[in-house]
Scaffold this active site. Structure first.
Site, PDB file in Angstrom:
ATOM      1  N   GLU A   1       3.846   4.349   6.609  1.00 50.65           N
ATOM      2  CA  GLU A   1       2.662   3.495   6.461  1.00 50.65           C
ATOM      3  C   GLU A   1       1.614   4.278   5.684  1.00 50.65           C
ATOM      4  O   GLU A   1       1.539   5.500   5.793  1.00 50.65           O
ATOM      5  CB  GLU A   1       2.227   3.120   7.869  1.00 50.65           C
ATOM      6  CG  GLU A   1       1.160   2.119   8.121  1.00 50.65           C
ATOM      7  CD  GLU A   1       1.094   0.820   7.386  1.00 50.65           C
ATOM      8  OE1 GLU A   1       1.267   0.788   6.158  1.00 50.65           O
ATOM      9  OE2 GLU A   1       0.782  -0.179   8.040  1.00 50.65           O
ATOM     10  N   ASP A   2       0.842   3.578   4.856  1.00 52.16           N
ATOM     11  CA  ASP A   2      -0.198   4.279   4.099  1.00 52.16           C
ATOM     12  C   ASP A   2      -1.350   4.687   5.011  1.00 52.16           C
ATOM     13  O   ASP A   2      -1.727   5.844   5.059  1.00 52.16           O
ATOM     14  CB  ASP A   2      -0.691   3.433   2.912  1.00 52.16           C
ATOM     15  CG  ASP A   2      -0.972   1.981   3.297  1.00 52.16           C
ATOM     16  OD1 ASP A   2      -0.744   1.613   4.475  1.00 52.16           O
ATOM     17  OD2 ASP A   2      -1.419   1.218   2.431  1.00 52.16           O
TER      18      ASP A   2
ATOM     19  N   ASP B   1      -5.369   2.249  11.118  1.00 56.32           N
ATOM     20  CA  ASP B   1      -6.773   2.149  11.542  1.00 56.32           C
ATOM     21  C   ASP B   1      -6.796   1.718  13.010  1.00 56.32           C
ATOM     22  O   ASP B   1      -6.737   2.557  13.902  1.00 56.32           O
ATOM     23  CB  ASP B   1      -7.482   1.158  10.615  1.00 56.32           C
ATOM     24  CG  ASP B   1      -8.989   1.128  10.820  1.00 56.32           C
ATOM     25  OD1 ASP B   1      -9.527   2.097  11.372  1.00 56.32           O
ATOM     26  OD2 ASP B   1      -9.631   0.141  10.422  1.00 56.32           O
TER      27      ASP B   1
ATOM     28  N   GLY C   1       0.782  -1.233   0.000  1.00 55.16           N
ATOM     29  CA  GLY C   1       0.000   0.000   0.000  1.00 55.16           C
ATOM     30  C   GLY C   1       0.813   1.282   0.000  1.00 55.16           C
ATOM     31  O   GLY C   1       0.355   2.328  -0.463  1.00 55.16           O
TER      32      GLY C   1
ATOM     33  N   LYS D   1      -6.866   7.038  10.563  1.00 54.11           N
ATOM     34  CA  LYS D   1      -8.288   6.848  10.889  1.00 54.11           C
ATOM     35  C   LYS D   1      -8.383   6.688  12.389  1.00 54.11           C
ATOM     36  O   LYS D   1      -8.222   5.586  12.904  1.00 54.11           O
ATOM     37  CB  LYS D   1      -8.808   5.586  10.197  1.00 54.11           C
ATOM     38  CG  LYS D   1      -8.945   5.703   8.702  1.00 54.11           C
ATOM     39  CD  LYS D   1      -9.462   4.376   8.175  1.00 54.11           C
ATOM     40  CE  LYS D   1     -10.137   4.539   6.848  1.00 54.11           C
ATOM     41  NZ  LYS D   1     -10.717   3.242   6.416  1.00 54.11           N
TER      42      LYS D   1
ATOM     43  N   ARG E   1      -5.662   0.463  -6.514  1.00 57.74           N
ATOM     44  CA  ARG E   1      -4.466   1.076  -5.916  1.00 57.74           C
ATOM     45  C   ARG E   1      -3.891   2.173  -6.819  1.00 57.74           C
ATOM     46  O   ARG E   1      -3.266   3.110  -6.357  1.00 57.74           O
ATOM     47  CB  ARG E   1      -3.374   0.018  -5.708  1.00 57.74           C
ATOM     48  CG  ARG E   1      -3.686  -1.042  -4.662  1.00 57.74           C
ATOM     49  CD  ARG E   1      -2.411  -1.845  -4.386  1.00 57.74           C
ATOM     50  NE  ARG E   1      -2.639  -3.097  -3.683  1.00 57.74           N
ATOM     51  CZ  ARG E   1      -2.692  -3.225  -2.360  1.00 57.74           C
ATOM     52  NH1 ARG E   1      -2.550  -2.164  -1.595  1.00 57.74           N
ATOM     53  NH2 ARG E   1      -2.881  -4.405  -1.800  1.00 57.74           N
TER      54      ARG E   1
ATOM     55  N   PHE F   1     -14.533   3.386   4.352  1.00 55.66           N
ATOM     56  CA  PHE F   1     -13.614   2.617   3.526  1.00 55.66           C
ATOM     57  C   PHE F   1     -13.291   3.393   2.260  1.00 55.66           C
ATOM     58  O   PHE F   1     -14.179   3.817   1.530  1.00 55.66           O
ATOM     59  CB  PHE F   1     -14.215   1.253   3.179  1.00 55.66           C
ATOM     60  CG  PHE F   1     -13.229   0.346   2.517  1.00 55.66           C
ATOM     61  CD1 PHE F   1     -12.287  -0.344   3.260  1.00 55.66           C
ATOM     62  CD2 PHE F   1     -13.212   0.219   1.136  1.00 55.66           C
ATOM     63  CE1 PHE F   1     -11.349  -1.161   2.655  1.00 55.66           C
ATOM     64  CE2 PHE F   1     -12.275  -0.596   0.510  1.00 55.66           C
ATOM     65  CZ  PHE F   1     -11.346  -1.284   1.281  1.00 55.66           C
TER      66      PHE F   1
HETATM   67  P1  IMP Z   1      -4.817  -1.705  11.233  1.00 51.66           P
HETATM   68  O1  IMP Z   1      -4.253  -0.350  11.576  1.00 51.66           O
HETATM   69  O2  IMP Z   1      -4.051  -2.846  11.855  1.00 51.66           O
HETATM   70  O3  IMP Z   1      -6.295  -1.793  11.540  1.00 51.66           O
HETATM   71  O4  IMP Z   1      -4.680  -2.018   9.701  1.00 51.66           O
HETATM   72  C1  IMP Z   1      -4.524  -1.093   8.740  1.00 51.66           C
HETATM   73  C2  IMP Z   1      -4.581  -1.837   7.428  1.00 51.66           C
HETATM   74  O5  IMP Z   1      -5.937  -2.014   7.030  1.00 51.66           O
HETATM   75  C3  IMP Z   1      -3.915  -1.051   6.320  1.00 51.66           C
HETATM   76  O6  IMP Z   1      -2.574  -1.416   6.155  1.00 51.66           O
HETATM   77  C4  IMP Z   1      -4.779  -1.369   5.124  1.00 51.66           C
HETATM   78  O7  IMP Z   1      -4.260  -2.507   4.470  1.00 51.66           O
HETATM   79  C5  IMP Z   1      -6.130  -1.696   5.679  1.00 51.66           C
HETATM   80  N1  IMP Z   1      -7.089  -0.562   5.574  1.00 51.66           N
HETATM   81  C6  IMP Z   1      -7.585   0.191   6.596  1.00 51.66           C
HETATM   82  N2  IMP Z   1      -8.467   1.097   6.155  1.00 51.66           N
HETATM   83  C7  IMP Z   1      -8.534   0.934   4.792  1.00 51.66           C
HETATM   84  C8  IMP Z   1      -9.309   1.589   3.748  1.00 51.66           C
HETATM   85  O8  IMP Z   1     -10.107   2.518   3.958  1.00 51.66           O
HETATM   86  N3  IMP Z   1      -9.096   1.132   2.489  1.00 51.66           N
HETATM   87  C9  IMP Z   1      -8.237   0.107   2.193  1.00 51.66           C
HETATM   88  N4  IMP Z   1      -7.512  -0.521   3.134  1.00 51.66           N
HETATM   89  C10 IMP Z   1      -7.666  -0.124   4.434  1.00 51.66           C
HETATM   90 MG    MG Z   2      -0.962  -1.447   4.379  1.00 46.71          MG
END
Ligand code: IMP
Ligand code: MG
Length: 189
Positions: free
Chosen positions: A108-109, A112, A53, A140, A174, A161
């Site tokens: 990191e992209d 969440d 990402g 987020k 992407r 999302f």
């Molecule tokens: P977390 O912070 O462990 O919940 O995970 C984050 C990951 O969830 C990111 O690396 C993305 O791969 C995926 N992700 C979270 N929000 C989105 C979104 O809005 N679109 C696409 N991928 C997302």
């Molecule tokens: Mg990612």
């Protein structure tokens, strides 16, 4: 439909709304690059990205970093959502560069819950870098389970999302240059 979406044909049609236009992304990323160049002057940082990402963000950010630096990548597999929630993330590609004593800037992209990033940071911290900071393009905040200090942040996003600029839905979208919201019907397909 606006030209930005029209240029991407069927993918453009799947996008209901553009949340962040390409120009806005690029402007903010240029600001981040300027700030990082000031903060890391003389430190020869190692910039680390998580595939896949981060690809677009990393390429654009690094072109806006004006000091000497190096880059490396890691990749993690997304087991199931359940496994991730228990803190399991499998590193499928590790760094090639030893980071002991290095100034590491982690890219990191999107963050969440923070569970993925937390796992990776713990792993890297154990190797004793001189410093380890995080730069995230999209934050987020609503689902955050673990507090992770973000030294650099591009944008706060609502709990929605989104796709584009590296973010995928089932590995597609992407390559859109903007951040968009998918039509509800696409998510049902
Ligand atoms: P977390 O912070 O462990 O919940 O995970 C984050 C990951 O969830 C990111 O690396 C993305 O791969 C995926 N992700 C979270 N929000 C989105 C979104 O809005 N679109 C696409 N991928 C997302
Ligand atoms: Mg990612």
């Amino acid at each position: 439909m606006d030209d930005a979406r029209k240029a991407y044909g069927s993918m453009g049609k799947d996008i209901q709304d553009i949340l962040i236009p390409a120009e806005t992304l690029q402007k903010r990323i240029a600001d981040l690059g300027r700030q990082i160049s000031l903060d890391y002057l003389g430190l020869n940082p190692l910039v680390v990205g998580v595939l896949k990402g981060v690809l677009f963000f990393m390429a654009d950010l690094l072109r806006n970093i004006t000091i000497p630096m190096e880059m490396d990548f890691i990749a993690v597999s997304s087991y199931s959502a359940e496994a991730r929630d228990q803190g399991y993330v499998r590193m499928v590609k590790d760094l090639e560069t030893p980071i002991h004593g290095r100034h590491v800037l982690f890219l990191e992209d999107v963050i969440d819950t923070g569970l993925t990033l937390n796992y990776i940071l713990q792993n890297l911290r154990a190797r004793q870098p001189a410093s380890l900071e995080v730069c995230v393009l999209f934050n987020k905040p609503e689902h955050r389970l673990i507090n992770i200090p973000l030294k650099y942040k591009g944008f706060d996003l609502p709990d929605q999302f989104v796709v584009g600029y590296g973010l995928d839905y089932r590995e597609k979208y992407r390559n859109l240059p903007f951040i968009g919201v998918l039509n509800a019907e696409v998510l049902k397909r």
